[in-house]
Design a protein around this motif. Structure first.
Motif, PDB file in Angstrom:
ATOM      1  N   GLU A  99       0.661  -1.225   0.272  1.00 13.06           N
ATOM      2  CA  GLU A  99       0.038   0.022  -0.114  1.00 13.06           C
ATOM      3  C   GLU A  99       0.693   1.105   0.560  1.00 13.06           C
ATOM      4  O   GLU A  99       0.761   2.408  -1.046  1.00 13.06           O
ATOM      5  N   MET A 125     -10.231  -3.474   4.016  1.00 10.00           N
ATOM      6  CA  MET A 125     -11.828  -2.510   2.726  1.00 10.00           C
ATOM      7  C   MET A 125     -13.139  -2.230   2.133  1.00 10.00           C
ATOM      8  O   MET A 125     -13.196  -2.473   4.075  1.00 10.00           O
ATOM      9  N   LEU A 153     -11.921   5.020  -7.003  1.00 12.77           N
ATOM     10  CA  LEU A 153     -10.773   4.704  -6.319  1.00 12.77           C
ATOM     11  C   LEU A 153     -11.085   3.067  -5.615  1.00 12.77           C
ATOM     12  O   LEU A 153     -10.033   2.614  -5.439  1.00 12.77           O
ATOM     13  N   LEU A 154     -11.979   2.603  -5.623  1.00 14.97           N
ATOM     14  CA  LEU A 154     -11.935   1.165  -4.744  1.00 14.97           C
ATOM     15  C   LEU A 154     -12.026   0.399  -5.527  1.00 14.97           C
ATOM     16  O   LEU A 154     -11.036  -1.011  -5.646  1.00 14.97           O
ATOM     17  N   SER A 172      -7.670   0.107  -5.757  1.00 16.74           N
ATOM     18  CA  SER A 172      -7.258  -0.290  -4.896  1.00 16.74           C
ATOM     19  C   SER A 172      -7.857  -2.010  -5.023  1.00 16.74           C
ATOM     20  O   SER A 172      -6.770  -3.118  -4.425  1.00 16.74           O
ATOM     21  N   GLN A 173      -8.764  -2.467  -4.817  1.00 16.38           N
ATOM     22  CA  GLN A 173      -8.999  -4.342  -5.957  1.00 16.38           C
ATOM     23  C   GLN A 173      -8.267  -4.600  -7.074  1.00 16.38           C
ATOM     24  O   GLN A 173      -7.870  -5.690  -6.596  1.00 16.38           O
ATOM     25  N   ASP A 195      -6.515  -1.734   1.896  1.00 20.60           N
ATOM     26  CA  ASP A 195      -7.714  -1.021   2.030  1.00 20.60           C
ATOM     27  C   ASP A 195      -7.583   0.392   1.339  1.00 20.60           C
ATOM     28  O   ASP A 195      -6.317   0.733   0.505  1.00 20.60           O
ATOM     29  N   TYR A 196      -8.827   0.784   0.324  1.00 20.56           N
ATOM     30  CA  TYR A 196      -8.337   2.068  -0.401  1.00 20.56           C
ATOM     31  C   TYR A 196      -8.242   3.479  -0.035  1.00 20.56           C
ATOM     32  O   TYR A 196      -7.918   4.238  -0.455  1.00 20.56           O
ATOM     33  N   LYS A 197      -8.133   3.487   1.227  1.00 20.32           N
ATOM     34  CA  LYS A 197      -8.429   4.525   2.222  1.00 20.32           C
ATOM     35  C   LYS A 197      -7.326   5.477   2.268  1.00 20.32           C
ATOM     36  O   LYS A 197      -6.721   7.258   1.749  1.00 20.32           O
TER      37      LYS A 197
END
Lengths: 75, 363, 429
Positions: A28, B1, B290-291, B294-295, B301-303
């Motif tokens: 991340e 997520m 965004l989601l 990130s997937q 997590d996308y945050k």
């Protein structure tokens, strides 16, 4: 201007970085860093009026002909 | 997520504004330029096409009610093609968020505060949508539940007030130039109603996925109705040529309201409609993009991406266009086709593959 | 509250503290000069001369409180004039003349001078429609003569002539001898398929007179009695002695300014204007005077009307049919003839004939003299025969003056006001 931009960018770092490191979310963190750096490059280039590739022009290159073709078919 | 859940109703309210948001301001100009007095027919046709597409999207989505399109596209089309389709989909939503941010500023600088740097408006919008997206889908659902009724109420009030200024004869001749211009004009409305493809990402978060069918049809139906009525009104009040000429016809529609000398100059309400609409639209697009990203990258997590990505989108929003003329040319000509390649192309392709391979995650 | 959340809120707080303290485009009311009227003239130097009427809120406030007494010593407005090669040049130049910033959102009217209107106003309109604060509900009018003078008119009891003229236009429907059009409709017509708009006509009253401003005699019998002449003379004298200044400066709003495309062609007098209003279905209320069964004058008030313009292709020839349905109240009877079901049909026919005369007057001037399709016949053809319209569109300029127009008027008398019969001296036998 450049100072303000840097302040904003480092604020974002300050907000997000500690958590990422604490949780050891290295993948991340990498993605975060890439997007952050990209944004910084675009902003700084914008401020100094450097030439930038424009994604919309790329899309235009693909879809303008489609649009023109469509116009011709229907007129 | 994402662990939140929303109701089908909330999803419907989100989608309604996500389509209307800027569409009701910009689209009549694009469409009237093509179809003149028949612009409302174009909207009708576009909305019907949108309803058909909704059927496809829902069919596909409900085959995999617990997964997003990013997750099952690989399963359906193989890793490489699936990944490509995924990024094509994600990029569209993110790029559109960036356009929206720019448009938001363009409208406010043109109409209200010309001296204010456009960047200020863009930053404020991006702070607002980042905050909402940070909150997650449940927060957005509740925001929509609260704001959308107000939004639609204001729209209807404004439409109601300009009824008496309508000259219905401006709507004739119907199809004076044949059906060609109507079809040409229907592309932008189709591309906008096709935004319902955001449901491909939202379905797994709806607490009763089956209800998403009704919700999606309702959303597109309501939008189509408002589009058609609004366009008819704009043409009947301002004239087709004027609608094609004006930068923001809906704004002028509201600004010309004049009821018996006591109710006039209600254009301030337009600001509420514009800001609300663009905000919710941007929330939905940003969240979906965004989601999805990130997937696609298989993040936990996308945050963490919310803030840097919004910085990138704001700066791209500035870079991509020199002037509002460029936005209009692109928005009216190329963009609808780009949008349709994503919003209609991907679901149709995936649904065909799913049929052929007989795949479904349903038990 | 998590640490992250607290951090986020801190940042938001800082941002708001920085930005909420002020905003870029703020405008305080006492920095603004509120524009109520704009007048545009063509100067001798071929430049657009622009005069604006600006409100003095202080004076208005004082007057509203009733203090300070009357007197014209402090006007509630002041006028500024600037000129430039274009509209926007002239507008911006005001900032070199005015201590306050112009604020256009409350503007009521825009007046074009005759010279400018004859030269064409499309480019000026372009700039106006780009200006963000000028609303499209402002009234568009053309002044006979100089537009600037209209802004200097005094219209008691209003303090601002532009606002007063706005009220006059709104009230025009009671008499329907003048035309009113706002910017949105003006532009709608100008960009439509019959691009010939009509605007209000306004003229400064040069002398005090009790005669009709337009010397129109019904039925051509111009019998201005000696007594009437005397009365006029008397009033003129009075005006000369006591109120000349005041009398000189009022305005009259009658008739209409007829455009062809964006260029002024000429004027319609009240009768022609009424004919135009009938055709366009914009007639609201108007007085129709006819000669009754015994030769006396009878007045009717038209209260409701509907018009329809239907193009027809008859044996390859284009014919316009104008159908008008209207209803009247019996307003005034100069003889003492009561209306009965027997004589009503005849009277209704006379009313219809009177309306027809108005319409023919409008057609004569608009069609034959100005050759300008202000009636929207071209648009009507476009609506009904879109295919044929494409063929004749280019030749419409030549076709229009030769166009045959059939007028059908149906009048009805519905009510008679608050009394059944006129108060005949001595009563009825």
């Amino acid at each position: 201007m450049i100072l303000l931009v840097l302040v904003v960018f480092f604020l974002v770092l300050w907000l997000e970085l500690p958590k990422l490191i604490r949780q050891r979310w290295w993948w991340e963190l990498a993605v975060f860093a890439v997007i952050w750096a990209l944004a910084l490059v675009v902003s700084v280039a914008q401020i100094y009026d450097l030439p930038l590739p424009n994604p919309t022009h790329g899309l235009e290159y693909i879809f303008k002909p489609v649009s023109h073709w469509f116009e011709e078919v229907l007129s | 997520m994402e662990k939140g859940k929303i109701t089908a109703r909330q999803a419907m309210l989100l989608i309604i504004v996500a389509i209307l948001g800027d569409g009701i301001f910009f689209l009549p100009t694009f469409v009237a330029a093509q179809a003149k007095t028949d612009a409302w027919l174009s909207f009708l046709l576009g909305s019907i096409l949108g309803l058909l597409l909704t059927g496809i999207i829902i069919k596909l989505g409900l085959r995999f009610p617990d997964k997003t399109v990013i997750q099952y596209s690989e399963e359906l089309a193989g890793t490489v093609v699936g990944k490509l389709l995924g990024i094509w989909y994600i990029a569209f939503f993110l790029v559109t968020t960036s356009y929206l941010t720019r448009e938001f500023g363009e409208f406010l600088t043109t109409v209200v505060m010309p001296e204010t740097p456009i960047l200020i408006f863009m930053i404020f919008l991006s702070i607002a949508y980042s905050y909402a997206v940070y909150g997650g889908i449940e927060v957005m659902g509740r925001v929509a539940e609260f704001l959308t009724p107000i939004y639609i109420f204001l729209l209807i009030v404004m439409m109601g007030l300009s009824v008496k200024d309508m000259n219905l004869q401006e709507l004739t001749p119907v199809m004076g130039n044949g059906i060609g211009p109507v079809i040409k004009g229907s592309i932008p409305p189709f591309a906008w109603t096709a935004n319902v493809s955001a449901m491909l990402m939202l379905i797994p978060f709806i607490n009763q996925p089956e209800q998403s069918k009704k919700a999606s049809y309702m959303a597109v139906g309501v939008v189509g109705l408002l589009f058609v009525v609004n366009t008819m009104q704009a043409i009947a009040v301002l004239g087709a040529q004027e609608v094609a000429r004006l930068e923001f016809p809906f704004f002028h529609l509201a600004a010309t309201v004049r009821v018996a000398n006591f109710l006039e100059r209600i254009d301030a309400l337009i600001m509420i409609v514009w800001v609300t609409g663009d905000f919710i639209r941007a929330c939905v697009f940003y969240y979906v993009g965004l989601l999805g990203l990130s997937q696609w990258l298989k993040l936990k997590d996308y945050k963490p991406l919310v803030l840097p990505m919004s910085l990138l989108l704001v700066s791209l929003g500035i870079v991509q266009f020199d002037s509002i003329m460029e936005i209009h040319t692109w928005g009216g000509q190329g963009y609808p086709f780009y949008a349709l390649s994503v919003e209609a192309g991907i679901p149709i392709l995936l649904l065909i593959i799913a049929w052929v391979r007989g795949k479904s995650s349903r038990v | 509250m998590s640490l992250r959340r607290r951090r986020f809120l801190t940042v938001m707080f800082l941002i708001f503290v920085l930005l909420l303290s002020g905003c870029w485009s703020r405008r305080e009311i006492d920095d603004l000069a509120i524009v109520t009227g704009i007048a545009l003239d063509l100067g001798p130097d071929n430049k657009v001369h622009m005069t604006i009427q600006l409100v003095k809120p202080e004076v208005l406030a004082k007057r509203a409180q009733g203090g300070g007494g009357g007197g014209n010593a402090d006007k509630a407005y002041w006028l500024l004039e600037s000129h430039g090669l274009t509209f926007v040049d002239a507008v911006r130049k005001f900032n070199t003349l005015s201590p306050r910033q112009l604020f256009l959102a409350h503007n009521v009217i825009i007046i074009f001078g005759e010279d400018l209107a004859r030269r064409g106003i499309a480019s000026t309109l372009d700039r106006i429609s780009r200006t963000k604060n000028l609303r499209r509900t402002i009234w568009v009018m053309v002044a006979k003569g100089k537009a600037r003078e209209v802004l200097e008119a005094e219209l008691e009891p209003e303090y601002l002539s532009a606002v007063a003229i706005g009220h006059m236009i709104e009230g025009r429907e009671v008499y329907s001898q003048s035309y009113g059009i706002d910017l949105k409709d003006f532009l709608r017509v100008l960009t439509g398929s019959s691009p010939n708009p009509v605007a209000s006509r306004i003229e400064l009253r040069k002398e005090f007179t009790n005669r009709e401003f337009w010397e129109v005699d019904e039925d051509g019998q111009g019998e201005a009695g000696q007594g009437e002449e005397d009365a006029k003379e008397h009033i003129n004298k009075e005006a000369r002695t006591q109120g000349r200044e005041q009398a000189k400066k009022s305005v009259v709003l009658t008739g209409a300014a007829v455009f062809k495309k964006d260029k002024l062609m000429g004027w319609f007098d009240p009768t022609e204007t009424r004919g135009l209003l009938w055709i366009q279905g914009k007639m609201r209320r108007g007085i129709i005077i006819i000669n009754g069964p015994e030769g006396e004058k009878m007045a009717f008030e038209s209260i409701r009307s509907k018009s329809e313009v239907v193009p027809k292709i008859h044996q390859g020839k284009l014919i316009m049919r104008v159908k008008i349905d209207e209803e009247n109240d019996f307003a005034e009877d100069m003889g003492f003839v009561p209306l009965t079901p027997e004589n009503i049909p005849g009277i209704e026919k006379k009313i219809a004939a009177a309306i027809q005369k108005d319409i023919e007057a409008a057609l004569r001037k608009g069609q034959k003299e100005y050759k300008s399709d202000i009636f929207g016949f071209g648009a009507a053809v476009h609506r009904k025969y879109p295919q044929q319209w494409k063929a004749i569109k280019g030749r419409w300029e030549e076709l229009f003056p030769q166009l045959e127009v059939q007028v059908e008027v149906k009048s009805k008398i519905r009510r008679r006001g608050m009394s059944t019969e006129p108060p005949k001296p001595g009563g009825k036998e």
